[in-house]
Every structure is written in structure tokens, then in C-alpha cells.
Motif scaffolding. Structure first.
Motif, mmCIF file in Angstrom:
data_model
loop_
_atom_site.group_PDB
_atom_site.id
_atom_site.type_symbol
_atom_site.label_atom_id
_atom_site.label_comp_id
_atom_site.label_asym_id
_atom_site.label_seq_id
_atom_site.Cartn_x
_atom_site.Cartn_y
_atom_site.Cartn_z
ATOM 1 N N ASN A 83 0.914 -0.910 0.340
ATOM 2 C CA ASN A 83 0.093 -0.048 -0.065
ATOM 3 C C ASN A 83 1.088 1.198 0.320
ATOM 4 N N PHE A 84 1.928 1.230 1.028
ATOM 5 C CA PHE A 84 2.472 2.683 1.137
ATOM 6 C C PHE A 84 3.654 2.792 1.919
ATOM 7 N N ILE A 85 4.703 2.855 1.719
ATOM 8 C CA ILE A 85 6.257 2.237 2.684
ATOM 9 C C ILE A 85 5.758 2.874 3.723
ATOM 10 N N HIS A 86 5.972 4.075 2.823
ATOM 11 C CA HIS A 86 6.441 5.740 4.318
ATOM 12 C C HIS A 86 5.706 6.802 3.446
ATOM 13 N N MET A 87 5.448 8.138 4.801
ATOM 14 C CA MET A 87 4.948 8.631 4.287
ATOM 15 C C MET A 87 5.113 9.850 5.445
ATOM 16 N N SER A 88 5.541 9.383 6.339
ATOM 17 C CA SER A 88 5.926 10.502 7.791
ATOM 18 C C SER A 88 4.836 11.256 8.464
ATOM 19 N N GLY A 89 4.831 10.219 9.850
ATOM 20 C CA GLY A 89 3.674 10.880 10.725
ATOM 21 C C GLY A 89 4.240 11.683 11.129
ATOM 22 N N THR A 90 5.043 12.687 11.124
ATOM 23 C CA THR A 90 5.518 13.429 11.694
ATOM 24 C C THR A 90 4.255 15.254 11.000
ATOM 25 N N ASP A 91 4.673 14.799 9.799
ATOM 26 C CA ASP A 91 3.886 16.156 9.168
ATOM 27 C C ASP A 91 2.175 15.470 7.853
ATOM 28 N N ALA A 298 2.709 7.263 27.312
ATOM 29 C CA ALA A 298 2.779 8.162 28.080
ATOM 30 C C ALA A 298 1.454 8.473 28.777
ATOM 31 N N ARG A 299 1.137 9.410 30.172
ATOM 32 C CA ARG A 299 0.095 9.555 30.279
ATOM 33 C C ARG A 299 -0.701 10.576 29.906
ATOM 34 N N ALA A 300 -1.796 10.590 29.016
ATOM 35 C CA ALA A 300 -1.641 12.085 28.150
ATOM 36 C C ALA A 300 -1.582 13.069 28.641
ATOM 37 N N ASP A 301 -2.022 13.450 30.301
ATOM 38 C CA ASP A 301 -1.437 14.745 30.498
ATOM 39 C C ASP A 301 0.148 15.309 30.745
ATOM 40 N N VAL A 302 0.572 13.950 30.444
ATOM 41 C CA VAL A 302 1.461 14.292 30.917
ATOM 42 C C VAL A 302 2.561 14.871 29.496
ATOM 43 N N MET A 303 2.617 13.997 28.298
ATOM 44 C CA MET A 303 2.277 14.553 26.587
ATOM 45 C C MET A 303 1.985 15.396 26.615
ATOM 46 N N SER A 304 1.807 16.434 26.791
ATOM 47 C CA SER A 304 1.600 17.962 26.419
ATOM 48 C C SER A 304 2.371 19.025 25.936
ATOM 49 N N TRP A 305 3.018 18.294 25.089
ATOM 50 C CA TRP A 305 4.395 19.045 24.160
ATOM 51 C C TRP A 305 3.399 19.836 22.959
ATOM 52 N N PRO A 306 3.979 20.892 22.571
ATOM 53 C CA PRO A 306 2.793 20.977 21.061
ATOM 54 C C PRO A 306 3.581 20.932 20.410
ATOM 55 N N PRO A 307 2.340 20.627 19.006
ATOM 56 C CA PRO A 307 3.193 20.746 17.643
ATOM 57 C C PRO A 307 4.687 21.457 17.374
ATOM 58 N N GLY A 308 6.146 20.649 16.454
ATOM 59 C CA GLY A 308 6.737 21.287 16.639
ATOM 60 C C GLY A 308 7.744 21.090 17.684
#
Ligand SMILES: Cc1ncc(COP(=O)(O)O)c(C=O)c1O
Length: 443
Positions: A83-91, A298-308
Motif C-alpha cells: 500500500n505505502f512504505i512511508h509517509m512520515s507521521g510527523t507531517d 505517556a499519561r496523556a496529561d504528561v505528553m503535553s508538548w506542542p506541535p514541533g
């Protein structure tokens, strides 16, 4: 494939030729203990390029959780690759990554909602955990444990305290990292509770009063079973009290399940044996049956960093995610239970060998994460380092792959598909190899 089945003197001619080329072109920093060159495999059996069959009790360093090229995993990989090998989940978005994150949220040993960051390896999972803990707490200090292994990139290497060769020449490492003793019940003169208490009191009464205030500590990073350090199972009280200590001081508890997770210990995570619930859990190695993947849950409230704030181009590759989802299904269906049952059988057999050979000081472990520590004298517990190395070689020559752990232990970390009869083959070979390596000591 039957194993062991050794047809040529080792290494055979084809293996020899490949090793010669490797010597010329591949980084000399790798540590190969014996000349094994794989051609293919099936389950817990691997065939080398000269047609010799080995029982694999190392699993590509505790990675091939479902065995070599399990058909269900191969199918998931092929379908996703087509189907597809790569797309980059970052973007961009893709469903295999979301599906795996949902699956991880349901199994990770973390209370409440869970979010997952996707990388490619254990060391990247550690880097993510360090950054996340610092970002979330706005503190800088990290506490790890002597004997631990968390990876080799500069941040994770600063936590790793396994062998000096891994650090030598690379300093200075990350500032603000402190190490405490990891509780080793076998080497402690006293009860398991006293052993746990001593290690915790060092953190509470020395580190926190003499070296760093607890309100400057972002994270404590711990392996629930210490892997590279010798497959050491800590007293349950240690992990429980570490949980209490971190909660008391608002410190993020990072549990490194890179080696001990994904069914290896006979439960999905080693934490599950201790009722341990972390803030952050790192997983890699066995998660995708050999495709590169490292995750930080991570606990969802701990993984609170912003996009980028943090990302990786290849992290959470769709093919790896598909392999991981297939792996988790196999683990849940049969393999976690198999690891518990065959692991218990193996530990019984190893304890019988311990009764026969004074060289075996300790047999320990959970599921198929088993350590056998060799000593020259059971009273003094003098480490039998040369004998350990000789045992690894002797088992290899007899067609069983094992690796060392710590200074003088061997680890038994086969694929979780190991059968009882394969476990018996391992015990038989180890018995013969122990006779070989112990007899010179008696003369
Ligand atoms: C407990 C633990 N954490 C982290 C790592 C690092 O993983 P990787 O080699 O994938 O970077 C390892 C590797 O052995 C490990 O055992």
C-alpha cells in the motif's frame, strides 16, 4: 527445522568469507561474541549460511518476539508495504499509526488516557522520555541506576551505566544526571526488603539532601528488570516505593520496558508483575518482531508538548506499525502465556543444573527473560567471568545461541514461540557445556 544441528566446523567456509568482508567494511564498534552468520530462520531456529541449525536463545537481542519471520507478521508487512512504505507521521496522517497508538493505550502499564510518541529504536524512546520529562516538569535533573542500559545516543548514554567502554572517549555527557544503586537481591547481604530500602534511602537521604533537590529532578528512569546489567529482578518493594517517591516529589517515573516489555516476562510488561503504573513507558525491541520501532507512551496529561516540539521523519513507519499490530495480536492470543509456561519449565530445569554445578550461583528471571549468574565460589560469589565467556562459546559450538549479560551472567531470551521440547534441548546443551567449562576448574 530441527536444532541444534551442526554440520560443519564453525565458522563454516561461507560464514568465514562474509566475516572477512565485514572486518574490512563494517564499523569495528560492534561486539560479536561468536561467528554466527544467519541465512534464514523459522520460529526459534536459525540457519547459518553454511546450513548449520542453531536454537536461538538470543532472539536478535530480545527482539524476535514472535520468532524469525512469523507468517502473520510477514503478511502484515507485505500488505502494508504494497500500500505505502512511508509517509512520515510527523507531517501526515495514516491509520496504521493511529491503530497502534490505540492498541498501546489499552495495554501500556499506565493509568488513565495514554498518548504515544513514535521513534525507531530504544535509544530514541529514551531521548523522547528525557525531553518530555524536562518539558513537562521544567526541571533538569535525571536519576538513573548503575548497571542500567538505556541506549547509546548522547542523552540516553548519559543514563546508561553498564560498561565503561560504552562511555569512554565520548564525554562530557549530559549534565544533571545522577546514578543510584539498582537493588540486586543475590548480591545483597540481607533481606529483599532491606536491599530495596538501601537503594531507596540513597536517593532520599543522600542524593536529595547532598546532590540535587527533589524539586529539580525531572525524571527517575528505571528498568523494571535490569537487562544488560544481568537480568536482575528487583524486590517488588523497590518499584512500589520508587512510585511513591516520585509521586511525592512530582517527578516523572519513566519505566524502560525496551527489553522487558512485549510479553517477554510472561506478562505483557514486567511492570504488570509488580502492579507498577508509570507516567512514561518506553518500548522497543520486541514490539514489531524485528522491524525498527521505539515508542514512548505517556499519561496523556504528561505528553503535553506542542506541535514541533519533538518528531522523527521515520518514527512510526507504517510497515513497522503494521508489524507491531500483528505482533501484539500474536502475543495476546498465545505467546505471552507461552512465555510464562515455557519460562517456568526452563527455570525449573536451570535450578536442577544449579544443583549439579557449583558454577551456577543464581538462576533468576520472569517468563523468558532468564539470567544465570556464574560464580567461582558460592560463599564469596566471586564472579566467574572467564567461565561465563567460555560457556557462551561452548554453547555456540554445540548449536545454541546465548548472550552474556552483566559481567558474569548469561541471558536466556529466546523468541516467545520457544517450545518445551526446545527448552529441553537448551538444557541438555547447557548441561554438556557446563561439564566442559567446569571440569578444568576441578583439576
Ligand atoms: C532496557 C533498554 N533500553 C534501551 C535500549 C536501547 O535500545 P536500542 O539499542 O534499540 O537503541 C536497550 C538496548 O539493549 C535496552 O535493553
Amino acid at each position: 527445522m530441527d536444532a541444534p544441528d551442526i554440520k560443519t566446523p564453525l565458522p563454516g567456509p561461507k560464514a568465514k568469507a562474509i566475516i572477512e568482508r565485514d572486518k574490512q567494511f563494517v564499523s569495528p564498534s560492534y561486539t560479536r561474541d561468536y561467528p554466527f552468520v544467519i541465512a534464514r530462520g523459522e520460529g526459534a531456529v536459525v540457519e547459518d549460511v553454511d546450513g548449520n541449525h542453531f536454537l536461538d536463545c538470543a532472539a536478535g537481542i530480545a527482539v524476535n518476539s514472535t520468532g524469525v519471520s512469523h507468517p502473520d507478521v510477514v503478511k502484515a508487512i507485505c500488505e502494508q508495504a504494497a500500500n505505502f512504505i512511508h509517509m512520515s507521521g510527523t507531517d501526515f496522517y495514516y491509520e496504521p499509526q493511529v491503530r497502534l497508538a490505540e492498541e498501546l493505550a489499552s495495554i501500556a502499564p499506565i493509568d488513565g488516557p495514554v498518548r504515544t510518541f513514535f521513534g525507531n529504536s530504544g535509544t530514541e524512546a529514551t531521548e523522547a522520555a528525557i525531553k518530555l520529562a524536562r518539558y513537562y516538569t521544567r526541571r533538569h535533573g535525571i536519576i538513573a541506576f548503575l548497571g542500567s542500559f538505556h541506549g547509546r545516543s548522547m542523552g540516553s548514554l548519559s543514563l546508561t551505566a553498564s560498561k565503561v567502554i560504552q562511555r569512554r572517549g565520548f564525554g562530557p555527557l549530559l549534565p544533571g544526571v545522577y546514578h543510584a544503586r539498582y537493588p540486586d537481591p543475590y548480591r545483597f547481604k540481607g533481606s529483599a526488603d532491606e536491599c530495596a530500602g538501601e537503594c531507596l534511602s540513597y536517593i532520599r537521604d543522600q542524593l536529595f539532601t547532598q546532590l540535587i533537590a527533589p524539586d529539580e529532578v525531572a525524571a527517575i528512569v528505571v528498568e523494571p528488570v535490569q537487562g544488560e546489567g544481568g537480568y536482575i529482578v528487583p524486590p517488588a518493594a523497590f518499584l512500589q516505593e520508587l512510585r511513591e517517591l516520585t509521586t511525592e516529589h512530582g517527578i516523572v517515573l519513566v519505566v524502560d520496558e525496551v527489553q522487558s516489555g512485549m510479553g517477554r516476562t510472561g506478562k505483557m510488561f514486567a511492570s504488570d508483575h509488580f502492579g507498577l503504573r508509570a507516567d512514561v513507558v518506553n518500548i522497543a525491541k520486541g514490539i514489531a518482531s524485528g522491524l525498527p520501532l521505539g515508542v514512548t507512551c505517556a499519561r496523556a496529561d504528561v505528553m503535553s508538548w506542542p506541535p514541533g516540539a519533538h518528531a522523527s521523519t521515520f518514527g512510526g513507519n507504517p510497515v513497522s506499525c503494521a508489524a507491531a499490530t500483528a505482533t501484539i495480536k500474536l502475543l495476546k492470543d498465545t505467546l505471552v502465556a507461552n512465555a510464562a509456561a515455557v519460562g517456568a519449565h526452563l527455570v525449573n530445569g536451570l535450578r536442577e543444573l544449579q544443583r549439579k554445578y557449583a558454577l551456577i550461583g543464581d538462576v533468576r528471571g520472569l517468563g523468558l527473560m532468564i539470567g544465570v549468574e556464574l560464580v567461582r565460589n558460592r560463599e564469596t560469589k566471586e564472579r566467574a567471568i572467564d567461565e561465563r565467556n567460555a560457556l557462551v562459546q561452548s554453547m555456540f559450538r554445540r548449536g545454541v545461541l546465548v548472550l552474556g549479560a552483566g559481567k558474569n551472567a548469561i541471558r536466556i531470551a529466546p523468541p516467545l514461540v520457544l517450545t518445551t521440547s526446545q527448552a529441553d534441548s537448551l538444557l541438555r546443551v547447557m548441561d554438556e557445556a557446563l561439564t566442559e567449562v567446569t571440569s578444568p576448574l576441578r583439576t
